[in-house]
Design an enzyme around this catalytic site. Structure first.
Site, PDB file in Angstrom:
ATOM      1  N   CYS A 343       0.831  -1.201   0.000  1.00  0.00           N
ATOM      2  CA  CYS A 343       0.000   0.000   0.000  1.00  0.00           C
ATOM      3  C   CYS A 343       0.871   1.259   0.000  1.00  0.00           C
ATOM      4  CB  CYS A 343      -0.990  -0.032   1.152  1.00  0.00           C
ATOM      5  SG  CYS A 343      -2.409   1.069   0.898  1.00  0.00           S
ATOM      6  N   HIS A 427      -3.619  -5.315   1.030  1.00  0.00           N
ATOM      7  CA  HIS A 427      -3.398  -5.753   2.400  1.00  0.00           C
ATOM      8  C   HIS A 427      -3.907  -7.188   2.545  1.00  0.00           C
ATOM      9  CE1 HIS A 427      -2.364  -1.785   3.958  1.00  0.00           C
ATOM     10  NE2 HIS A 427      -3.427  -1.280   3.370  1.00  0.00           N
TER      11      HIS A 427
END
Length: 504
Positions: A343, A427
């Site tokens: 991310c 994630h």
């Protein structure tokens, strides 16, 4: 349909154990055949999750939903605050961001305006489930914040729920915490405080019992249980590196490596680190040693360096550069040594960032390790992607404002890979067992380690084992009959007032 009963689990302090006690009560109840749901009216956390309908909620509530064996929804955490600095947070309402507010702006009026929404969500859960177990935030005795409270006594009073206060005895001073917490509440709030639950006790409980008897005499409130200190519980909590450092899913010393070598993972402890639980699945593997680092020399013996997610990508980049970590990571990449960016960490590994949203810093150069350009969009991407990588099925979730323009490299989970440098917005991908094993095998080859992933580690099974352990703690060390009576019948009557109290 009649409304279900409920209970509020409050705490004398932050990190007293509210999240895990709430999860433990949920797991105990569902094992008794009770349809139960968790609830937290307002959560402040950078550790969040995306539900199947695309709503962002705290990971602690997602974990509690798993403990209750139900699908997590936005109803379970209607207000999520994601800090962007010491003084401001992004406000996520019903799973969607609605703006940034300073702490003064939020507590000065916006919070109270959300009480109706919070109560409506709780009432909807009560109409669907037999019981709702609410988690408080911080301490209910924050008298400076009580007027606008929507997560502790504010929600307990609105629902007429009994309150059990959890105290961390491992910190010391638990009797003063219980008494002081009660004595700082207004009379109307004290009427709902049914009693206490001691958490993280070590030693002979008979030595504690005289103090519990004296506490009953002083407050007129009983203690519903003494929970022993449990090691190795890597359950998702709310925030903080301190939690991460002790929160490995399973300490590596428990299980020796399958191969001849261990694999060392260094996670850069970037500012505003989000979803640090991404590396818990690595720590679950026998022979994988995970540590959080903030100095370049700590990368020297690492076989894999992880640059994790962050709520402030540009700030994290500046931090990496200031501390010399950026140069060390670039040298690793040039030597063909593994690096993974997740991310915000993925964004930092790219060539260029254009941010007029998160930091408003404009154009900022990245570390240049991946052929990626990132532009921050006002709309947040919230998704539950699935796909394949390294020949294995992978599932994950996305929470980001940055939009990645991938201009080369080998495709990798909607990001890319160049040599031993990987980057993705996903994630939770390492929780996919087959993919995690394949990824660690690649890392071991690139690092020259004779590490062999265990063939049978199941992250899902480990998580279920942990949740059952929490349920066992409640079932074996709490007065479950008394807890069920509270859930079903509400606060006891005739509880005494403890002076001085707070203004009503």
């Amino acid at each position: 349909m009649s409304k279900g009963g409920g209970l509020l689990v409050a705490g004398t302090t932050s990190d007293a154990g509210k999240s895990v006690v709430t999860a433990g009560i949920c797991r105990w109840l569902v094992r008794q055949g009770v349809r139960v749901a968790p609830f937290k009216g307002q959560n402040m956390s950078l550790n969040s999750f995306v539900t199947r309908e695309g709503a962002e909620i705290g990971r602690a509530q997602a974990m509690q939903a798993q403990a209750a064996r139900v699908e997590p929804t936005a109803l379970m955490n209607p207000v999520l605050l994601k800090p962007g600095s010491d003084r401001s947070s992004q406000v996520v309402l019903m799973g969607r961001p609605v703006g940034e507010l300073s702490a003064r702006g939020y507590h000065g009026g916006r919070q109270q305006a959300l009480l109706g929404t919070v109560v409506e969500c709780l009432e909807e859960l009560r109409s669907t489930y037999d019981a709702v177990i609410c988690e408080g935030a911080g301490s209910p005795a924050e008298i400076n914040l009580r007027r606008n409270d929507i997560v502790n006594m504010g929600i307990a009073r609105a629902a007429r729920f009994p309150v059990v206060v959890v105290g961390d005895i491992d910190r010391g001073g638990v009797f003063a915490q219980f008494f002081g917490t009660t004595a700082l509440l207004a009379p109307e709030d004290q009427e709902l405080v049914a009693g206490y639950l001691v958490n993280k006790f070590r030693g002979d409980v008979t030595l504690l019992e005289p103090g519990l008897d004296m506490l009953l005499g002083l407050t007129g409130r009983r203690t519903f249980g003494v929970l022993p200190y449990a090691h190795g519980l890597g359950i998702d909590e709310e925030d903080g590196l301190r939690v991460s450092l002790r929160g490995a899913v399973r300490e590596s010393v428990v299980a020796p490596p399958v191969g001849e070598d261990v694999l060392r993972v260094a996670v850069c402890a970037v500012p505003l680190m989000s979803n640090f639980t991404d590396v818990d699945a690595l720590a679950a593997e026998p022979g994988v040693v995970v540590r959080f680092v903030d100095r370049p020399e700590e990368l020297a013996d690492a076989d894999l360096v992880v640059v994790p997610g962050t709520r402030g990508t540009v700030r994290a980049l500046a931090w990496l550069r200031e501390r010399g970590l950026a140069d060390a990571i670039v040298r690793r990449a040039a030597e063909g040594r593994p690096v993974l960016g997740v991310c915000g960490g993925f964004q930092a590994l790219g060539e260029h960032i254009d941010d007029e949203v998160e930091s408003r810093a404009g154009e900022v150069p990245g570390l240049g390790l991946l052929p990626v350009r990132v532009r921050f969009a006002p709309e947040k991407t919230l998704a539950r992607p699935a796909g394949e990588a390294l020949g294995e099925r992978v599932e994950g979730y996305e929470i980001h404002h940055g939009v990645a323009d991938v201009r080369g490299g080998e495709p990798f989970l909607d990001g890319c890979r160049v040599g031993a440098v990987w980057g993705t917005h996903w994630h939770g991908s390492l929780e996919s067992d087959g993919f995690r094993r394949a990824f660690l095998a690649e890392v071991a080859r690139a690092a020259g380690r004779r590490f062999v992933p265990a063939p049978d580690t199941s992250f899902g099974a480990l998580r279920e084992e942990q949740l059952d352990t929490l349920g066992d703690l409640i079932e074996e060390h709490a007065d479950t009959d008394a807890l069920w009576k509270l859930i079903e019948q509400g606060p006891p009557t005739g509880l005494p007032f403890i002076a001085p109290g707070a203004p009503s």
